[in-house]
Design a protein around this motif. Structure first.
Motif, PDB file in Angstrom:
ATOM      1  N   GLY A  50      30.682  48.170  36.795  1.00  0.00           N
ATOM      2  CA  GLY A  50      30.935  46.748  36.632  1.00  0.00           C
ATOM      3  C   GLY A  50      32.293  46.263  37.073  1.00  0.00           C
ATOM      4  O   GLY A  50      32.612  45.090  36.879  1.00  0.00           O
ATOM      5  N   TRP A  51      33.111  47.131  37.697  1.00  0.00           N
ATOM      6  CA  TRP A  51      34.492  46.747  37.987  1.00  0.00           C
ATOM      7  C   TRP A  51      34.614  46.043  39.333  1.00  0.00           C
ATOM      8  O   TRP A  51      33.974  46.398  40.314  1.00  0.00           O
ATOM      9  N   SER A  52      35.462  45.038  39.344  1.00  0.00           N
ATOM     10  CA  SER A  52      36.023  44.521  40.586  1.00  0.00           C
ATOM     11  C   SER A  52      37.460  45.006  40.645  1.00  0.00           C
ATOM     12  O   SER A  52      38.087  45.270  39.609  1.00  0.00           O
ATOM     13  N   TYR A  53      37.997  45.094  41.875  1.00  0.00           N
ATOM     14  CA  TYR A  53      39.320  45.703  42.028  1.00  0.00           C
ATOM     15  C   TYR A  53      40.290  44.713  42.648  1.00  0.00           C
ATOM     16  O   TYR A  53      39.951  43.946  43.552  1.00  0.00           O
ATOM     17  N   TYR A  54      41.518  44.755  42.137  1.00  0.00           N
ATOM     18  CA  TYR A  54      42.577  43.838  42.564  1.00  0.00           C
ATOM     19  C   TYR A  54      43.755  44.670  43.061  1.00  0.00           C
ATOM     20  O   TYR A  54      44.225  45.576  42.357  1.00  0.00           O
TER      21      TYR A  54
END
Length: 540
Positions: A209-213
């Motif tokens: 479920g992660w988005s990355y920044y």
């Protein structure tokens, strides 16, 4: 004689084998009064929404009920009837057979402390019923909600369960659901890894479920698809040096991991030679692109500015440019593409200023020097470095010639004449325009004086007198003479005698110079004062 036991007022006791009954079943309630006979019984029921009412179920000491509520009873006997005190209340709950389950959104297998998740209490077959919900937490606390969704901030691991009841019946409810176990972990830390120019971000422990920044720490800017090549959600290709970090985020509102440890990518460096602040049309400069990693031949190089790419995909890191036009001014940048990969990175920007053809400037502290002394002449070119200089001299009788006095920006001269200079620099040499001319005059030490003939003390307007410019020690030199009048006018004569018609009073002075050297002269003489009176009138 008859004896009887007279006790305090009787009190009823209400008992039930269980207080929870499945819907459709009944439970027996038993009312009794303190081990004495002859009692009949009254039964009462109320709810949290209704007042207490009598149950018409005979006068028996036990009844069977299938309806939830709050029950109590009392006994009475005799004529007239004597009543016992009412019993304590007993609450009967009716358990619905509907199956209840707890679901979780998002349905991540791992939850981290501080994340917001929504638990939903699902009742099977409960359509058409207006439910309210009760929740049980890992700390065995209970909470009630009007809606089936309950949003919480995860804090500890444990079991969550729920049950539901109709909103119009507080004494009927489903059974507790099976527990949903939440595993709540400490806040995770992102990890960043690098292969060439590709940075990859991940979360440990691994979860979905992660988005990355991604962030570049030069100015703490967050990298976006507008300013970065995102290969995927978790991979970016970078072309700028800097200190990079990343973190993951998921949920709404976004829950962030801790930042990763930093990864440093060293910028490519663009330099140029010569390091002049300003270049002039026709000059050359050489750029050098240093990728700061790998070998020089690992890369293909491009040199560009906004509107011009003089070199593209070449194997040498040095770029020589002939600056032929002022449009070559601007910011230059180089980029390198690693051979056999997509890894590309770019350098800092270097600003180059190109001006029109340079012009030399010649200055002197004074243009008049005593014979035997020297004057320093200084040549410069428009506040820029790297110049060498050529010097030139001429007179009114000779053509211009080069002075062999090295290539310095200043020289010392003791000879009168007309001087100028120019600068040159670079390889091949590019010359500036020549400076304006500066005339240097040499002053002789010979003393000069003015005498008058006739030597009358009074001169009248219209009389003719002769002024003589005398040079002491000037024997053997062919002189010419310059005169200065009371009106500050100057006149030149070949002879030392100058005959004038007296007109106004004032000072007359002279100086002399050799006839073969226009740039050497004596100093001005002391002034001779003439007192000119009105025209002489004779009386008879």
């Amino acid at each position: 004689m008859c004896l009887s036991n007279i006790a305090d007022r009787a009190r009823a006791t209400l008992t039930a084998a269980t207080t929870t009954v499945s819907v459709g079943d009944r439970v027996t309630l038993i009312c009794s009064v303190e081990k004495s006979a002859g009692w009949k019984y009254e039964w009462f029921r109320r709810t949290s929404h209704t007042s207490e009412d009598t149950i018409n179920d005979g006068l028996n000491g036990n009844i069977r009920v299938s309806q939830g509520g709050i029950y109590r009873c009392r006994g009475f006997r005799g004529e007239p009837a004597v009543y016992s005190d009412p019993s304590d209340e007993v609450t009967i709950q009716i358990t619905f057979s509907n199956k209840v389950s707890v679901t979780q959104k998002p349905s991540w297998s791992q939850i981290f402390r501080g994340e917001r998740i929504t638990l939903t209490c699902e009742v099977q077959g409960g359509e058409g019923v207006q439910w309210e919900y009760e929740w049980r937490t890992p700390q065995s606390q209970t909470f009630r909600t009007k809606q089936k969704d309950w949003t919480i901030t995860a804090s500890i691991s444990g079991d969550y369960s729920c049950k539901s009841r109709p909103t119009d019946d507080s004494y009927s409810a489903t059974k507790w659901s099976e527990a949903l176990r939440l595993s709540v972990l400490d806040t995770p830390k992102a990890q960043i890894s690098r292969i060439g120019g590709t940075l990859t971000c991940s979360v440990n422990p691994s979860s979905s479920g992660w988005s990355y920044y991604f962030y570049r720490e030069k100015n703490q800017e967050v990298l976006t698809v507008q300013n970065t090549d995102f290969h995927s959600n978790r991979d970016i290709r970078v072309s700028q040096g800097g200190v990079y970090r990343c973190r993951g985020g998921r949920g709404e509102p976004v829950y962030y991991t801790e930042f990763s440890d930093p990864v440093t990518i060293v910028d490519a460096v663009l330099t140029f030679e010569p390091k002049w602040s300003t270049f002039f049309i026709g000059e050359y400069l050489t750029f050098k692109c240093d990728m700061k990693e790998g070998r020089t031949d690992d890369w293909k190089y491009t040199l560009k500015k906004s509107d011009w790419t003089p070199y593209s995909d070449v194997t040498q890191q040095d770029f020589k440019i002939n600056l032929l036009d002022k449009s070559h001014s601007g910011d230059y940048q180089c980029c390198g593409l690693r051979k056999g990969s997509y890894y590309k990175k770019c350098s800092n920007r270097v600003s180059i200023r190109v001006s029109d053809r340079a012009r030399a400037t010649l200055t002197a502290a004074t243009t008049t020097v005593s014979v035997g002394d020297k004057e320093t002449l200084i040549c410069s070119v428009e506040k820029s470095a790297g110049w060498k200089y050529e010097w030139f001299r001429r007179t009114s009788h000779t053509s211009e010639d080069t002075i062999n006095d090295g290539l310095n920006g200043n020289i010392r001269v003791s000879q009168g004449g007309i001087y100028r200079c120019r600068g040159f620099r670079g390889e091949p040499a590019v010359y500036s325009d020549k400076s304006d001319e500066v005339t240097i005059q040499i002053t002789f030490s010979n003393k000069v004086s003015v005498t008058q003939k006739p030597s009358w003390s009074q001169i009248f307007r219209g009389e003719r007198i002769t002024l003589t410019c005398e040079v002491q020690g000037g024997e053997g030199v062919q002189w010419e003479y310059e005169w200065r009048t009371p009106q500050s006018q100057t006149f030149r004569t070949k002879q030392k005698d100058w005959t004038i018609t007296a007109s106004i009073s004032g000072d007359y002075s002279c100086k002399s110079r050799p006839t073969d050297d226009s740039y050497s002269a004596t100093k001005w003489s002391k002034a001779l004062r003439l007192s000119v009176l009105g025209k002489l009138i004779f009386c008879f």
